[in-house]
Design a protein around this motif. Structure first.
Motif, PDB file in Angstrom:
ATOM      1  N   ARG A 119       0.839  -1.194   0.000  1.00  0.00           N
ATOM      2  CA  ARG A 119       0.000   0.000   0.000  1.00  0.00           C
ATOM      3  C   ARG A 119       0.873   1.242   0.000  1.00  0.00           C
ATOM      4  O   ARG A 119       1.976   1.257   0.532  1.00  0.00           O
ATOM      5  CB  ARG A 119      -0.945   0.018   1.196  1.00  0.00           C
ATOM      6  CG  ARG A 119      -0.266   0.171   2.522  1.00  0.00           C
ATOM      7  CD  ARG A 119      -1.280   0.314   3.657  1.00  0.00           C
ATOM      8  NE  ARG A 119      -0.574   0.513   4.902  1.00  0.00           N
ATOM      9  CZ  ARG A 119      -0.142   1.672   5.355  1.00  0.00           C
ATOM     10  NH1 ARG A 119      -0.362   2.770   4.665  1.00  0.00           N
ATOM     11  NH2 ARG A 119       0.508   1.762   6.493  1.00  0.00           N
ATOM     12  N   PRO A 158       1.657   4.492   1.565  1.00  0.00           N
ATOM     13  CA  PRO A 158       1.354   5.026   2.887  1.00  0.00           C
ATOM     14  C   PRO A 158       0.718   6.423   2.855  1.00  0.00           C
ATOM     15  O   PRO A 158      -0.004   6.787   3.773  1.00  0.00           O
ATOM     16  CB  PRO A 158       2.715   5.071   3.585  1.00  0.00           C
ATOM     17  CG  PRO A 158       3.724   4.955   2.523  1.00  0.00           C
ATOM     18  CD  PRO A 158       3.084   4.296   1.350  1.00  0.00           C
ATOM     19  N   GLU A 187      -2.939   5.449   0.974  1.00  0.00           N
ATOM     20  CA  GLU A 187      -3.552   4.192   1.421  1.00  0.00           C
ATOM     21  C   GLU A 187      -4.015   3.324   0.250  1.00  0.00           C
ATOM     22  O   GLU A 187      -4.727   2.344   0.450  1.00  0.00           O
ATOM     23  CB  GLU A 187      -4.728   4.448   2.378  1.00  0.00           C
ATOM     24  CG  GLU A 187      -4.347   5.157   3.659  1.00  0.00           C
ATOM     25  CD  GLU A 187      -3.468   4.317   4.567  1.00  0.00           C
ATOM     26  OE1 GLU A 187      -3.646   3.090   4.615  1.00  0.00           O
ATOM     27  OE2 GLU A 187      -2.592   4.886   5.231  1.00  0.00           O
ATOM     28  N   GLU A 188      -3.626   3.678  -0.969  1.00  0.00           N
ATOM     29  CA  GLU A 188      -4.005   2.905  -2.148  1.00  0.00           C
ATOM     30  C   GLU A 188      -3.261   1.570  -2.150  1.00  0.00           C
ATOM     31  O   GLU A 188      -2.061   1.508  -1.886  1.00  0.00           O
ATOM     32  CB  GLU A 188      -3.640   3.695  -3.404  1.00  0.00           C
ATOM     33  CG  GLU A 188      -3.903   2.964  -4.693  1.00  0.00           C
ATOM     34  CD  GLU A 188      -3.363   3.721  -5.893  1.00  0.00           C
ATOM     35  OE1 GLU A 188      -3.513   3.191  -7.003  1.00  0.00           O
ATOM     36  OE2 GLU A 188      -2.781   4.807  -5.717  1.00  0.00           O
ATOM     37  N   LYS A 189      -3.981   0.485  -2.454  1.00  0.00           N
ATOM     38  CA  LYS A 189      -3.361  -0.833  -2.533  1.00  0.00           C
ATOM     39  C   LYS A 189      -2.731  -1.015  -3.907  1.00  0.00           C
ATOM     40  O   LYS A 189      -3.315  -0.626  -4.919  1.00  0.00           O
ATOM     41  CB  LYS A 189      -4.378  -1.933  -2.257  1.00  0.00           C
ATOM     42  CG  LYS A 189      -4.844  -1.920  -0.825  1.00  0.00           C
ATOM     43  CD  LYS A 189      -5.716  -3.093  -0.520  1.00  0.00           C
ATOM     44  CE  LYS A 189      -6.116  -3.030   0.958  1.00  0.00           C
ATOM     45  NZ  LYS A 189      -6.861  -4.214   1.356  1.00  0.00           N
TER      46      LYS A 189
END
Length: 100
Positions: free
Chosen positions: A62, A64, A67-69
């Motif tokens: 992800r 940081p 927060e995108e995977k």
């Protein structure tokens, strides 16, 4: 130490070789080592250490900040394991010159 510094040091210690000969020899050695690792091989230099490949499985990471995977592909990374002699020399020198 930079590659150019290494080449200059070797050339100054091996007076029977020209600087160009040293450059060719070091470049050939590094190229052969790279090809061996690219072909999945292992390199062992006695008293110095060994180079091998470590497999890294695919995973979901992800970002940081957002927060995108992110899907991270499988890959191989180069791993260096120092020889006992090298570890002892580094350890002895760190006792002589402590890092603050």
């Amino acid at each position: 130490m930079l590659k150019s510094e290494l080449l200059n040091l070797i050339a100054s210690k091996q007076t029977q070789l020209s600087h160009a000969d040293v450059v060719v020899a070091v470049n050939n050695m590094l190229e052969l080592m790279s090809k061996e690792l690219a072909n999945g091989g292992r390199i062992e230099i006695r008293g110095f250490g060994s180079f091998s490949l470590h497999y890294r499985a695919p995973k979901i990471a992800r970002n940081p900040k957002t927060e995108e995977k992110i899907a991270v592909q499988q890959r191989h990374s180069v791993h260096f394991k120092p020889a006992l002699e090298l570890r002892e020399r580094v350890d002895d020198s760190s006792k002589q010159y402590p890092i603050l």
